[in-house]
Enzyme design. Structure first.
Site, PDB file in Angstrom:
ATOM      1  N   ILE A  35     -16.387 -15.327  21.258  1.00  0.00           N
ATOM      2  CA  ILE A  35     -15.650 -14.347  22.038  1.00  0.00           C
ATOM      3  C   ILE A  35     -16.515 -13.037  22.525  1.00  0.00           C
ATOM      4  CG2 ILE A  35     -13.347 -14.987  20.951  1.00  0.00           C
ATOM      5  CD1 ILE A  35     -13.510 -12.362  19.307  1.00  0.00           C
ATOM      6  N   ASP A  36     -15.752 -12.448  23.599  1.00  0.00           N
ATOM      7  CA  ASP A  36     -16.477 -11.300  24.106  1.00  0.00           C
ATOM      8  C   ASP A  36     -15.562  -9.991  23.769  1.00  0.00           C
ATOM      9  OD1 ASP A  36     -14.374 -10.955  25.742  1.00  0.00           O
ATOM     10  OD2 ASP A  36     -15.182 -11.922  27.678  1.00  0.00           O
ATOM     11  N   SER A  37     -16.280  -8.843  24.287  1.00  0.00           N
ATOM     12  CA  SER A  37     -15.629  -7.573  23.806  1.00  0.00           C
ATOM     13  C   SER A  37     -14.152  -7.486  24.196  1.00  0.00           C
ATOM     14  CB  SER A  37     -16.399  -6.269  24.213  1.00  0.00           C
ATOM     15  OG  SER A  37     -16.433  -6.322  25.528  1.00  0.00           O
TER      16      SER A  37
ATOM     17  N   ARG B  54      -9.059 -11.116  33.318  1.00  0.00           N
ATOM     18  CA  ARG B  54      -8.879 -11.838  32.141  1.00  0.00           C
ATOM     19  C   ARG B  54      -8.891 -10.750  30.974  1.00  0.00           C
ATOM     20  NH1 ARG B  54     -12.473 -12.860  28.333  1.00  0.00           N
ATOM     21  NH2 ARG B  54     -14.422 -12.511  29.831  1.00  0.00           N
TER      22      ARG B  54
END
Lengths: 77, 259
Positions: A35-37, B54
């Site tokens: 996952i990203d921030s 997103r």
């Protein structure tokens, strides 16, 4: 495995489509979930609502693994 | 895609579609100015603002653009350029704030900094359970500069404002609702439907009654906005901001640098 750690892993695995059985306490949350921030921010909101706790951001500094995150949640319950 | 908007049956929908998370820089500012210039307030009774990004509603100011502007301009051009941007963004935020119609913001995911300030111009906020609100500016050596502090202070207690500003921590939708900031919390993906219902309700009301009530209940805190702008411009000239931005921009950690 503590109750919080198990619930945390189940929730994270379901949310990000990974196998819960493949997640361990010492695994890095970001790397293992991929996952990203931005996704991490969403995950924090979901965890707070799931566990009915508030986790200030500054208490997450240095928290990298599922085990550390579960321990941080437990301190607030 | 950046911003887009459509109006139907008296309801305008403003879509924030700039990936990754609607960072507010000169491009977004120009689009917001164009949107406001084209908005027909005579025929529109409600405005719904939502994001298709997103990452969330908006991650706030475009920190990379801000940093590049600071390092690429000669010292004597930095302050005028920053002042021009801040003056323009204040005019946009003030205009959104005072529109004579009901404005509804739909928040999911990240709603940070300047994005939070944009959300605070809305009359009603609908937050999905993924929403997270934050003013991280002190972690960069500045304070919010798009008018966020006076607007937040208008809506919630001073203690909540201090907690958010002085710790830089983020809060979820439930906490934001308990503070009085958010009026409805809904499941992920349900925010737009809830906001459209609020907007449809607004279209049933007499336009004069609606605009008068809003003007009466939501005065623009002009003096405090000017004061905040002055504080921001002073703090933004200091080396602390440039150094914090440099660390942020140069970081390749999955967890972006913030103290």
């Amino acid at each position: 495995m503590s109750g919080s750690l198990d619930r945390l892993i189940q929730l994270a695995a379901k949310r990000y489509g990974v196998e819960a059985a493949g997640l361990r306490s010492e695994d890095d949350v970001f790397e293992k979930l991929g996952i990203d921030s931005f996704q991490a921010v969403e995950l924090m909101s979901e965890l707070e609502l799931e566990f009915d706790v508030e986790i200030p951001d500054y208490e997450l500094q240095g928290v990298r693994t599922f085990g550390q995150l579960a321990a941080t949640i437990d301190k607030r319950r | 895609m950046g911003l887009s908007w459509t109006t139907d049956d008296g309801i305008c929908e403003l879509v924030l579609g700039r990936e990754p998370c609607n960072e507010i820089g000169t491009a977004m500012l120009a689009e917001l100015e164009r949107f406001l210039a084209e908005l027909d307030t005579e025929r529109t009774r409600a405005l719904v603002v939502y994001s298709t990004a997103r990452g969330g509603f908006s991650a706030g100011a475009d920190l990379r653009e801000l940093y590049n502007g600071l390092v690429s301009r000669p010292a004597d051009e930095q302050e005028p350029a920053l002042r021009d941007f801040i003056d323009r963004i204040h005019r946009v935020m003030d205009t959104l704030d005072m529109l004579p119609l009901t404005t509804v913001g739909v928040i999911h995911g990240v709603c940070f900094g300047g994005g939070f300030e944009l959300a605070l111009t809305c009359d009603v906020l609908v937050a999905e359970k993924t929403a997270r609100f934050c003013f991280p500016e002190l972690r960069l050596g500045i304070l919010p500069g798009f008018g966020g502090i006076p607007r937040l202070r208008r809506d919630v207690s001073n203690a909540v404002v201090r907690d958010l500003l002085l710790t830089g921590r983020s809060i979820n939708a439930k906490k934001a609702m308990a503070a009085g900031l958010v009026s409805q919390m809904v499941a992920p993906g349900e925010g737009l439907a809830a906001a459209r219902a609020v907007a449809r309700q607004a279209t049933k009301f007499d336009a004069d009654a609606l605009a008068t009530t809003k003007r009466f209940m939501k005065p623009l805190p002009r003096e405090a906005l000017a004061e905040e702008k002055a504080h921001f411009l002073r703090l933004a000239q200091r080396p602390a901001l440039r150094e914090a931005l440099r660390k942020f921009v140069e970081s390749d950690d999955l967890r972006p640098y913030l103290p």
